[in-house]
Design a protein around this motif. Structure first.
Motif, PDB file in Angstrom:
ATOM      1  N   LEU A  53       0.824  -1.210   0.000  1.00  0.00           N
ATOM      2  CA  LEU A  53       0.000   0.000   0.000  1.00  0.00           C
ATOM      3  C   LEU A  53       0.861   1.265   0.000  1.00  0.00           C
ATOM      4  N   ALA A  54       1.926   1.274   0.793  1.00  0.00           N
ATOM      5  CA  ALA A  54       2.756   2.471   0.901  1.00  0.00           C
ATOM      6  C   ALA A  54       3.524   2.735  -0.394  1.00  0.00           C
ATOM      7  N   VAL A  55       4.126   1.699  -0.958  1.00  0.00           N
ATOM      8  CA  VAL A  55       4.925   1.889  -2.183  1.00  0.00           C
ATOM      9  C   VAL A  55       4.034   2.253  -3.366  1.00  0.00           C
ATOM     10  N   THR A  56       2.932   1.526  -3.535  1.00  0.00           N
ATOM     11  CA  THR A  56       2.031   1.834  -4.649  1.00  0.00           C
ATOM     12  C   THR A  56       1.345   3.177  -4.441  1.00  0.00           C
ATOM     13  N   GLY A  57       1.022   3.506  -3.191  1.00  0.00           N
ATOM     14  CA  GLY A  57       0.435   4.816  -2.913  1.00  0.00           C
ATOM     15  C   GLY A  57       1.392   5.938  -3.236  1.00  0.00           C
ATOM     16  N   LEU A  58       2.671   5.738  -2.951  1.00  0.00           N
ATOM     17  CA  LEU A  58       3.676   6.751  -3.253  1.00  0.00           C
ATOM     18  C   LEU A  58       3.810   6.950  -4.763  1.00  0.00           C
ATOM     19  N   SER A 152       1.788   3.940 -12.939  1.00  0.00           N
ATOM     20  CA  SER A 152       0.771   4.318 -11.958  1.00  0.00           C
ATOM     21  C   SER A 152      -0.481   3.462 -12.086  1.00  0.00           C
ATOM     22  N   GLY A 153      -0.813   3.030 -13.307  1.00  0.00           N
ATOM     23  CA  GLY A 153      -1.959   2.151 -13.480  1.00  0.00           C
ATOM     24  C   GLY A 153      -1.736   0.805 -12.816  1.00  0.00           C
ATOM     25  N   THR A 154      -0.524   0.267 -12.962  1.00  0.00           N
ATOM     26  CA  THR A 154      -0.179  -0.974 -12.280  1.00  0.00           C
ATOM     27  C   THR A 154      -0.204  -0.788 -10.770  1.00  0.00           C
ATOM     28  N   ALA A 155       0.307   0.362 -10.307  1.00  0.00           N
ATOM     29  CA  ALA A 155       0.296   0.649  -8.872  1.00  0.00           C
ATOM     30  C   ALA A 155      -1.125   0.689  -8.328  1.00  0.00           C
ATOM     31  N   VAL A 156      -2.035   1.294  -9.083  1.00  0.00           N
ATOM     32  CA  VAL A 156      -3.438   1.375  -8.642  1.00  0.00           C
ATOM     33  C   VAL A 156      -4.043  -0.013  -8.518  1.00  0.00           C
ATOM     34  N   ARG A 157      -3.764  -0.881  -9.485  1.00  0.00           N
ATOM     35  CA  ARG A 157      -4.349  -2.225  -9.454  1.00  0.00           C
ATOM     36  C   ARG A 157      -3.757  -3.065  -8.327  1.00  0.00           C
ATOM     37  N   LEU A 158      -2.461  -2.899  -8.059  1.00  0.00           N
ATOM     38  CA  LEU A 158      -1.865  -3.585  -6.909  1.00  0.00           C
ATOM     39  C   LEU A 158      -2.431  -3.040  -5.607  1.00  0.00           C
ATOM     40  N   HIS A 159      -2.589  -1.742  -5.549  1.00  0.00           N
ATOM     41  CA  HIS A 159      -3.112  -1.076  -4.352  1.00  0.00           C
ATOM     42  C   HIS A 159      -4.525  -1.546  -4.040  1.00  0.00           C
ATOM     43  N   ALA A 160      -5.288  -1.810  -5.083  1.00  0.00           N
ATOM     44  CA  ALA A 160      -6.694  -2.172  -4.881  1.00  0.00           C
ATOM     45  C   ALA A 160      -6.866  -3.628  -4.479  1.00  0.00           C
ATOM     46  N   ASP A 161      -6.292  -4.533  -5.256  1.00  0.00           N
ATOM     47  CA  ASP A 161      -6.548  -5.955  -5.006  1.00  0.00           C
ATOM     48  C   ASP A 161      -5.398  -6.869  -5.428  1.00  0.00           C
ATOM     49  N   LEU A 162      -4.187  -6.332  -5.467  1.00  0.00           N
ATOM     50  CA  LEU A 162      -3.011  -7.122  -5.845  1.00  0.00           C
ATOM     51  C   LEU A 162      -3.151  -7.725  -7.235  1.00  0.00           C
ATOM     52  N   SER A 164      -5.495  -9.435  -8.287  1.00  0.00           N
ATOM     53  CA  SER A 164      -5.955 -10.813  -8.092  1.00  0.00           C
ATOM     54  C   SER A 164      -7.454 -10.901  -7.867  1.00  0.00           C
ATOM     55  N   GLY A 165      -8.182  -9.857  -8.228  1.00  0.00           N
ATOM     56  CA  GLY A 165      -9.629  -9.907  -8.116  1.00  0.00           C
ATOM     57  C   GLY A 165     -10.125  -9.995  -6.686  1.00  0.00           C
ATOM     58  N   ARG A 166     -11.144 -10.796  -6.488  1.00  0.00           N
ATOM     59  CA  ARG A 166     -11.812 -10.892  -5.193  1.00  0.00           C
ATOM     60  C   ARG A 166     -10.872 -11.383  -4.093  1.00  0.00           C
ATOM     61  N   VAL A 167     -10.026 -12.367  -4.422  1.00  0.00           N
ATOM     62  CA  VAL A 167      -9.111 -12.901  -3.414  1.00  0.00           C
ATOM     63  C   VAL A 167      -8.129 -11.818  -2.963  1.00  0.00           C
ATOM     64  N   GLY A 168      -7.563 -11.098  -3.917  1.00  0.00           N
ATOM     65  CA  GLY A 168      -6.638 -10.029  -3.574  1.00  0.00           C
ATOM     66  C   GLY A 168      -7.300  -8.925  -2.768  1.00  0.00           C
ATOM     67  N   ASP A 169      -8.539  -8.605  -3.114  1.00  0.00           N
ATOM     68  CA  ASP A 169      -9.271  -7.589  -2.364  1.00  0.00           C
ATOM     69  C   ASP A 169      -9.466  -8.022  -0.919  1.00  0.00           C
ATOM     70  N   MET A 170      -9.760  -9.300  -0.700  1.00  0.00           N
ATOM     71  CA  MET A 170      -9.953  -9.802   0.656  1.00  0.00           C
ATOM     72  C   MET A 170      -8.644  -9.765   1.445  1.00  0.00           C
ATOM     73  N   VAL A 171      -7.531 -10.081   0.784  1.00  0.00           N
ATOM     74  CA  VAL A 171      -6.233 -10.029   1.456  1.00  0.00           C
ATOM     75  C   VAL A 171      -5.912  -8.605   1.892  1.00  0.00           C
ATOM     76  N   MET A 172      -6.159  -7.637   0.988  1.00  0.00           N
ATOM     77  CA  MET A 172      -5.870  -6.237   1.320  1.00  0.00           C
ATOM     78  C   MET A 172      -6.783  -5.736   2.436  1.00  0.00           C
ATOM     79  N   GLU A 173      -8.047  -6.136   2.399  1.00  0.00           N
ATOM     80  CA  GLU A 173      -8.966  -5.721   3.458  1.00  0.00           C
ATOM     81  C   GLU A 173      -8.582  -6.350   4.791  1.00  0.00           C
ATOM     82  N   LEU A 174      -8.171  -7.614   4.768  1.00  0.00           N
ATOM     83  CA  LEU A 174      -7.722  -8.276   5.988  1.00  0.00           C
ATOM     84  C   LEU A 174      -6.512  -7.556   6.575  1.00  0.00           C
ATOM     85  N   GLY A 175      -5.543  -7.228   5.703  1.00  0.00           N
ATOM     86  CA  GLY A 175      -4.360  -6.519   6.171  1.00  0.00           C
ATOM     87  C   GLY A 175      -4.690  -5.142   6.717  1.00  0.00           C
TER      88      GLY A 175
END
Length: 487
Positions: A53-58, A152-162, A164-175
């Motif tokens: 989150l920090a690196v992609t946000g930057l 920046s587009g890649t950073a946004v997609r990593l920032h949102a859900d890695l 990885s779609g729904r699974v990535g979104d759940m991982v980011m929300e858990l973290g």
């Protein structure tokens, strides 16, 4: 923000696994060690997520500076000796349609500053989106690219859900949920252990200086981190969706509910637009009537007078919208031009004017003053989250905050690495049990957090069950996790 208290017995000062005879760390039942233990284990989930989150946000924070440097052939355009004035957008739009006859042009974004190209967002026949860049002076198509593939587009997609779609979104929300808990426990450790830190630093204890720096950085970063985490929750797939459902049931919404938003959305690298214009926002269940253009009767010559994008720009400017504009183009015969005003540094300036595509009249307007109360709060939260609400103060504050999070994520594991057990199979976790029976307020606080942050509550319950049903019964696992085995 992990801390050590000064050991209460001489044997505690001997790090486990070091030379100088066997030693045993106290199991500890105090609140400090228990909080430290959970802070320690939370880091296994939180540190990787916060680093991403920090690196992609930057990266995203500096997108307007980075992308023109990486793609100068597309994003930069200067006046020529023969052409010093930018040409009408209708001419630029015609150039895009001539260069890409099979695409649907859905929006255009005015240059954000001098020396930049106009950006047209298009949809290919296969449904994929691309950004087309046009030199506004020479009316020449410079090229196109998929905005999702930029840095920046890649950073946004990593920032949102890695990505990885729904699974990535759940991982980011858990973290994110555990990061909120980790920040709270970090403040407790920082305040409760401040005297011990000073004693250890004066005694020259190895690692004491690193602990002090970790705590100091965490104390400064913690408030901003909590702000970013809480303001980011509305985007999450579970928490955000459930809260939006509750808000909708009460006649409110987390997001602005512009009924013009169900027109084809904008698709540029700039996501600082009013978020009702994003395609995946479940606003108000689309109950509002969509503004439409009135199709006039043909004239004597059989022709119908049609306004163009330049007309929409003139109307929006007359209505007081701030430039640069983003204009969503009509996709149907009765569609409208939706002109979105610039509100990058002020969510209260968010405003959209819908313009009839034939007569050029204002069909409807929608802005911050029309938002539900919750949407106004979220709009300000988004502005803070993206480092743009308070101008350069929030921009550089967000940048420093991202760097501070990276420092905390690096120094925390480094502290463990320095004090890790050597010579025995143990992860080196602090030992301690939460005194829940003795501190009812703590129990209530954990229950409240578990309800407000369901992913935290569910995983905490799973961890407690694992601890009671497995770790206590398997001596090898109990030893590895520094958990006293059941006798």
């Amino acid at each position: 923000m992990t801390d050590l208290r000064a050991p209460e017995r001489a044997s505690d000062a001997q790090p486990p696994g070091r030379t100088g005879g066997p030693s045993r760390r106290p199991s500890g039942s105090g609140l400090f060690r228990a909080v430290w233990r959970w802070h320690f284990f939370a880091s296994f989930v939180v540190v990787p997520v916060l680093l991403v989150l920090a690196v992609t946000g930057l990266i995203y924070l500096f997108r307007f500076q980075l992308e023109p440097l990486l793609h100068p052939d597309l994003m930069k355009a200067e006046p020529t000796a023969t052409q010093q004035v930018a040409q009408p957008y209708s001419a630029q739009l015609a150039a895009v349609r001539a260069a890409y006859p099979d695409v649907e042009v859905v929006s255009l974004a005015e240059p954000r500053e001098d020396g930049r190209s106009t950006v047209f967002s298009v949809v290919l026949p296969d449904g994929e989106g691309r950004d087309v860049y046009v030199d506004p002076f020479a009316v020449r198509v410079l090229g196109s690219m998929d905005p999702d593939t930029t840095l920046s587009g890649t950073a946004v997609r990593l920032h949102a859900d890695l990505m990885s779609g729904r699974v990535g979104d759940m991982v980011m929300e858990l973290g994110a949920c555990w990061a909120i808990v980790m920040a709270i426990t970090g403040y407790y450790l920082f305040l409760r252990g401040r005297r011990a830190r000073r004693r250890l630093a004066r005694s020259g204890r190895p690692g004491a200086r690193l602990r002090s720096r970790h705590g100091a950085v965490g104390a400064v970063v913690g408030v901003g981190l909590l702000t970013l985490l809480v303001s980011g929750l509305p985007w999450t797939g579970f928490w955000g969706a459930k809260v939006q459902e509750l808000a909708t049931a009460q006649g409110s919404s987390l997001w602005s509910t512009d009924h013009g938003a169900i027109s084809d959305p904008v698709s540029t690298l700039d996501e600082s637009l009013p978020h009702s214009h994003l395609p995946d926002v479940p606003w108000a269940q689309h109950k509002s009537e969509v503004p439409r253009s009135e199709v006039p009767e043909p004239g004597a010559d059989g022709e119908v007078s049609v306004a163009n994008v330049d007309t929409a720009v003139v109307v929006a400017e007359r209505e007081g919208l701030r430039r640069p504009f983003t204009i969503a183009l009509p996709s149907t015969d009765d569609g409208v031009f939706s002109v979105i005003g610039y509100a990058f540094d002020a969510p209260t300036d968010e405003r959209t004017v819908h313009v009839d595509r034939y007569g050029g009249e204002v069909v409807d307007t929608y802005g911050y003053d029309d938002y539900p109360a919750l949407a106004k709060v979220v709009a300000h939260g988004i502005g803070l989250h993206e480092g743009r609400s308070l101008g350069l103060w929030s921009f550089w504050g967000a940048a420093l905050l991202c760097l501070g999070v990276v420092v905390s994520c690096v120094t925390g594991p480094l502290m463990w690495w320095r004090r890790r057990p050597r010579g025995r199979s143990s992860i080196g976790a602090p030992r301690g049990r939460m005194p829940l029976r003795a501190t009812p307020a703590l129990t209530v606080g954990i229950l409240v957090l578990g309800v407000l942050l369901p992913f935290f509550g569910i995983t905490l319950l799973a961890a407690l069950l694992l601890d009671q049903l497995v770790l206590r019964r398997v001596p090898a696992l109990a030893g590895w996790f520094d958990r006293p085995a059941r006798a």
